[in-house]
Design an enzyme around this catalytic site. Structure first.
Site, mmCIF file in Angstrom:
data_model
loop_
_atom_site.group_PDB
_atom_site.id
_atom_site.type_symbol
_atom_site.label_atom_id
_atom_site.label_comp_id
_atom_site.label_asym_id
_atom_site.label_seq_id
_atom_site.Cartn_x
_atom_site.Cartn_y
_atom_site.Cartn_z
ATOM 1 N N GLN A 22 -14.975 41.507 45.387
ATOM 2 C CA GLN A 22 -15.583 41.300 46.701
ATOM 3 C C GLN A 22 -17.088 41.548 46.641
ATOM 4 O O GLN A 22 -17.516 42.692 46.451
ATOM 5 C CB GLN A 22 -14.928 42.280 47.687
ATOM 6 C CG GLN A 22 -15.529 42.302 49.070
ATOM 7 C CD GLN A 22 -14.726 43.185 50.024
ATOM 8 O OE1 GLN A 22 -13.960 44.049 49.596
ATOM 9 N NE2 GLN A 22 -14.892 42.965 51.312
ATOM 10 N N GLY A 23 -17.874 40.503 46.824
ATOM 11 C CA GLY A 23 -19.329 40.641 46.741
ATOM 12 C C GLY A 23 -19.983 40.646 48.101
ATOM 13 O O GLY A 23 -20.590 39.664 48.516
ATOM 14 N N TYR A 24 -19.838 41.748 48.799
ATOM 15 C CA TYR A 24 -20.469 41.881 50.121
ATOM 16 C C TYR A 24 -21.739 42.728 50.023
ATOM 17 O O TYR A 24 -22.831 42.271 50.311
ATOM 18 C CB TYR A 24 -19.499 42.558 51.108
ATOM 19 C CG TYR A 24 -18.453 41.658 51.754
ATOM 20 C CD1 TYR A 24 -18.154 40.399 51.258
ATOM 21 C CD2 TYR A 24 -17.754 42.097 52.883
ATOM 22 C CE1 TYR A 24 -17.186 39.606 51.859
ATOM 23 C CE2 TYR A 24 -16.796 41.307 53.493
ATOM 24 C CZ TYR A 24 -16.508 40.067 52.985
ATOM 25 O OH TYR A 24 -15.563 39.280 53.586
ATOM 26 N N SER A 25 -21.554 43.999 49.596
ATOM 27 C CA SER A 25 -22.675 44.953 49.678
ATOM 28 C C SER A 25 -23.823 44.589 48.754
ATOM 29 O O SER A 25 -23.629 44.062 47.662
ATOM 30 C CB SER A 25 -22.191 46.355 49.311
ATOM 31 O OG SER A 25 -21.102 46.709 50.110
ATOM 32 N N SER A 65 -16.394 46.472 43.173
ATOM 33 C CA SER A 65 -15.269 47.062 42.446
ATOM 34 C C SER A 65 -14.616 46.016 41.559
ATOM 35 O O SER A 65 -14.405 44.875 41.989
ATOM 36 C CB SER A 65 -14.209 47.588 43.416
ATOM 37 O OG SER A 65 -14.755 48.599 44.210
ATOM 38 N N GLU A 69 -7.637 43.447 55.698
ATOM 39 C CA GLU A 69 -7.582 44.713 54.992
ATOM 40 C C GLU A 69 -6.608 45.685 55.650
ATOM 41 O O GLU A 69 -6.147 46.625 55.052
ATOM 42 C CB GLU A 69 -8.977 45.358 54.952
ATOM 43 C CG GLU A 69 -9.541 45.394 53.571
ATOM 44 C CD GLU A 69 -10.981 45.873 53.513
ATOM 45 O OE1 GLU A 69 -11.651 45.940 54.560
ATOM 46 O OE2 GLU A 69 -11.418 46.163 52.406
ATOM 47 N N ASN A 101 -16.977 56.323 57.615
ATOM 48 C CA ASN A 101 -16.358 56.936 58.793
ATOM 49 C C ASN A 101 -17.246 56.830 60.034
ATOM 50 O O ASN A 101 -16.742 56.647 61.143
ATOM 51 C CB ASN A 101 -16.044 58.411 58.505
ATOM 52 C CG ASN A 101 -14.706 58.560 57.790
ATOM 53 O OD1 ASN A 101 -14.165 57.575 57.281
ATOM 54 N ND2 ASN A 101 -14.184 59.772 57.763
#
Ligand SMILES: Cc1cc2nc3c(=O)[nH]c(=O)nc-3n(C[C@H](O)[C@H](O)[C@H](O)COP(=O)(O)OP(=O)(O)OC[C@H]3O[C@@H](n4cnc5c(N)ncnc54)[C@H](O)[C@@H]3O)c2cc1C
Lengths: 379, 399
Positions: B131-134, B168, B251, B376
């Site tokens: 997953q290439g989001y951040s 990840s 998710e 959070n």
């Protein structure tokens, strides 16, 4: 597995909240709680006649609806949301006790009378130091003419209005369950003044009270008492979950309106995050509550045992007690100064959070019950 | 409302359990209970092979429609599968990003051609996704991505340039899905595209990042004129945010129940140690173990409520929003409880140069749980804003 309300349950929930809106708005609650009886006789009558919630767990043969535990929880949650002052909780616990003892004509007729709106209260404890069998403070001795009861029971919800008591008493061989009417010689029940005025409490004193043999419904009530109290904890948790959700709702409504520093205080992150934490606790307790309702239903129909009921009750009670206290306590903080006034309702929720949290064993005691199941013995 | 499973469901449960016990043997015996967050570096090759074994048995992507190789399994069956999988000690799924994130996203937003091209590889356990989001400047503020996507007319391909971070399993993956800016004039969540990109090409460089556990499961991923074809954008340029958010919704699916079963094994292990080293007699530890147990049950019933209601009313989304905050906080507390139950021994490593025991990894890596997938604090913002209707956070102008 279907962990959501059936259509009928959803309808019941809607009816319950509509009825509560009608009979239990803030001013009705405030009026009822300072009345002598601590509840409004007229709304109780309407509840019994139009809603028939006192009959939810009563078998059909005795005139009841013979619905499930989940249904009972649904109405108690709606009542808790409105801080409703009502002896219903007492009658439901009495119903469970009567269903759990060997069948008899007396038990049958008491269930019929519960359906008719009589208030029947379980009187079982002095609550020193324990809410269970160790706290039983009444003794029963058998003689020629029957049983004689002596002693005290305390913290009986709406006991002062009860027509009849189901009294747990210790006899030579164990615990028994006995029936006595409030007007019987030697029976004295008096309301005590309590910090939370929405759930009136009474103390019962028995002096040399004669009970005929057939009014002893069980002489082997010890294990049954534990199960009935576990079921009662789940019922009480319904009240707590309702109250917790309402405390959150009242607080969010308030902070949305209140302006400081040129903006709604609801826009401050400290306030938002507190509200989020309140919701997490309230909704998680609610999930545990519904699961406990399902488990109690299985217990009633013989699918699951007392251990499962005990675990569900302890978990739910710990979570609901804490969620209610947290949401109501945080709710006062979010209200600022007005939270401390008599005028705003949040303080009433705070008091009910405290009284319900302590009743039948506080969260610490409930967690210890869970710990015992997990850590002690081989099972 | 009831918690009992039907006879047919119980039969399905037995079928799953039988298959797992017959197959988690031989070369796969060693992978029982391994992998998953904090342990991703273990038995990678075996776990890749396991994905394919699972697929051959028809046990990947069971909730997908039959047309795409799934079983169209009911929610109940998916619950059961995940429970049995964890009960049998099934290893952490290296294919989980493809199965639980990419696949459902393709099913919901992809074209038929895209589904044909990518679903079979996910289903068969052959293709692994990340997953290439951040990005360095787009963490919690995901909409601030700067990776650029430019359409090259002559070659009819997209050219991607920029940097992703914390990706990840990128070092094990065949493909990455990326949100990138298609319109440099637009800011924030406007002007983004959602791209499917092959990892094995000259324009993609992966650099592992070592974590506090001494191992590396996440990476920096550099795109330097990396390419993907004109068909490899989901939706239109500009739809990227919508697709990316839709994906995050997946998710919170049934896989969470499998995760809970892993949590249960961790808690069981902690209870076993507490009983054997005497800490089970400590009143404070007793309270915390009971609290952990209650929390895990609440988590299970929260998710059953959320899943049972999928077909129900709209209020469901509201309750689903508490899920991430709840489990991550619970798990982080469990890590600390593990250390306190172990007492002084918690400090001792299995071996040098930095070989952590399972509970030590748990303790250290659960600090990540409250960060990835939305911290959070961000979860609390989401609950307050979307579930409780409170005002949105103001945006600043600093860059
Ligand atoms: C183990 C791990 C695996 C990951 N895997 C992936 C992956 O596979 N793919 C991927 O794309 N990303 C992945 N991530 C990245 C992850 O999603 C981000 O780390 C996360 O979104 C937080 O962004 P950040 O690290 O930039 O922290 P920041 O956004 O800089 O946050 C720092 C602190 O500020 C707080 N903060 C930020 N904004 C606000 C706000 N508005 N209100 C209140 N507080 C705020 C945060 O809560 C946090 O405490 C992974 C992260 C970890 C730790």
């Amino acid at each position: 597995m279907d962990f959501r309300f059936t259509d009928e349950q959803r309808m019941l929930a809607d009816t319950a909240s509509a009825f509560m809106q009608e009979v239990a708005d803030s001013s009705a609650t405030r009026q009822a709680m300072i009345s002598d009886a601590g509840y409004c006789a007229e709304s109780w009558q309407r509840l019994c006649e139009q809603m028939y919630w006192q009959g939810i767990l009563v078998p059909e043969a005795c005139g009841g609806l013979d619905l499930g535990f989940v249904e009972q929880i649904i109405v108690l949650e709606a009542m808790g949301e409105r801080l409703h002052c009502s002896p219903l909780f007492s009658s439901v616990i009495a119903t469970l006790a009567l269903r759990s003892v060997p069948e008899s004509a007396i038990a049958f007729s008491l269930l019929e009378r519960i359906c008719a709106g009589d208030i029947v209260s379980l009187a079982h404890t002095e609550a020193r130091p324990d809410w269970g069998s160790e706290g039983v403070g009444v003794t029963a001795s058998i003689g020629e003419s029957g049983w004689t009861l002596d002693g005290c029971a305390r913290f009986i919800p709406f006991g002062h209005s009860a027509n009849t008591f189901l009294i747990v008493a210790r006899h030579a061989e164990g615990l028994g369950l006995f029936v006595a009417d409030n007007n019987q010689p030697g029976v004295h029940c008096q309301r005590v003044q309590t910090m939370d005025q929405t759930r009136a409490m009474a103390d019962l004193t028995l002096t040399n009270v004669s009970v005929a043999r057939e009014y002893c419904l069980s002489t082997d009530f010890e294990g049954t008492l534990d199960a009935v109290l576990d079921a009662a904890r789940i019922l009480l948790a319904a009240d707590q979950v309702g109250g917790a959700r309402k405390s959150l709702e009242l607080s969010v409504d308030y902070v949305q309106e209140r302006v400081q520093f040129g903006r709604s205080i609801a826009s401050f992150q400290a306030i938002k995050h507190k509200a989020a934490d309140m919701m997490v606790k309230a909704e998680s307790a609610r999930s545990l509550l519904y699961a406990a309702g399902c488990i109690a239903d299985e217990w009633l129909s013989g699918y699951s045992d007392e251990r499962a009921l005990c675990e569900a009750a302890a978990m739910t009670s710990a979570a609901a007690g804490e969620a209610y206290f947290f949401t109501a306590g945080s709710g006062i903080q979010l209200h600022g100064g007005v939270g401390i006034t008599e005028e705003y309702d949040i303080q009433l929720y705070f008091k009910r959070a405290r009284s319900t949290e302590a009743y039948l064993g506080n969260p610490t005691a409930q967690r210890e019950v869970v710990a015992r199941l997990l850590l002690d013995g081989d099972s | 409302m009831h918690l009992r499973f039907t006879a047919a469901d119980e039969e399905f449960r037995a079928q799953v359990a039988d298959w797992l016990s017959e197959n988690l043997v031989g070369e796969f015996a060693a992978v029982r209970g391994r992998g998953g967050p904090g342990d991703e570096h273990c038995f990678v090759e075996e776990r890749k092979a396991w994905e394919q074994r699972l697929a051959e048995g028809g046990w990947t992507c069971i909730g997908w429609p039959e047309a795409w190789g799934g079983r169209n399994a009911s929610i109940e069956q998916q619950v059961i599968f995940n429970e049995e999988y964890a009960r049998a000690g099934g290893p952490g799924r290296v294919g989980h990003i493809g199965e639980t994130l990419m696949g459902p996203t393709l099913l919901a937003f992809g074209s038929d051609a895209q589904k044909k091209r990518y679903l079979p590889g996910i289903k068969s356990g052959r293709d692994l996704w990340c997953q290439g989001y951040s990005e360095p400047s787009a963490g919690s503020d995901l909409a601030n991505v700067r990776t650029r996507a430019i359409f090259d007319e002559p070659s009819q391909r997209w050219r991607i340039s920029g940097q992703k971070v914390w990706t990840s399993l990128a070092h094990e993956s065949d493909y990455v899905f990326v949100i990138a800016r298609t319109d440099p004039q637009q800011k924030s969540h406007k002007g983004l595209g959602f791209f499917l990109i092959a990892m094995d090409q000259p324009g993609v460089t992966v650099r592992p990042i070592t974590q506090l556990t001494g191992t590396a499961e996440f990476n920096e991923v550099f795109f330097d004129d990396a390419v993907c074809s004109a068909e490899d954008i989901i939706g239109e340029p500009g739809d990227g945010w919508k697709v990316a958010m839709g994906l995050l919704g997946f998710e919170r699916g049934v896989s969470t129940l499998g995760q809970q079963m892993l949590f249960q094994t961790e808690l069981d292990e902690i209870i076993r140690i507490a009983k054997s080293n005497g800490s089970a007699q400590d009143p404070a530890i007793r309270q915390r173990i009971a609290e952990a147990h209650i929390g895990l049950r609440a988590m299970r019933f929260n998710s059953l409520r959320m899943l049972s209601g999928v077909a129900d009313d709209a209020s469901l989304g509201r309750e689903a929003m508490i899920y991430k905050l709840y489990w991550s906080s619970w798990h982080r507390n469990l890590g600390k409880l593990a250390m306190d139950v172990l007492g002084p021994d918690a400090e001792l490593l299995l071996d040098g140069p930095y070989e952590l025991g399972r509970l030590q990894s748990l303790f250290l890596f659960t600090r990540a749980d409250t960060i990835y997938g939305g911290t959070n604090q961000i979860q609390r913002n989401i609950i307050a804003e979307r579930a409780l209707g409170m005002p949105k956070e103001p945006r600043g102008t600093a860059t």
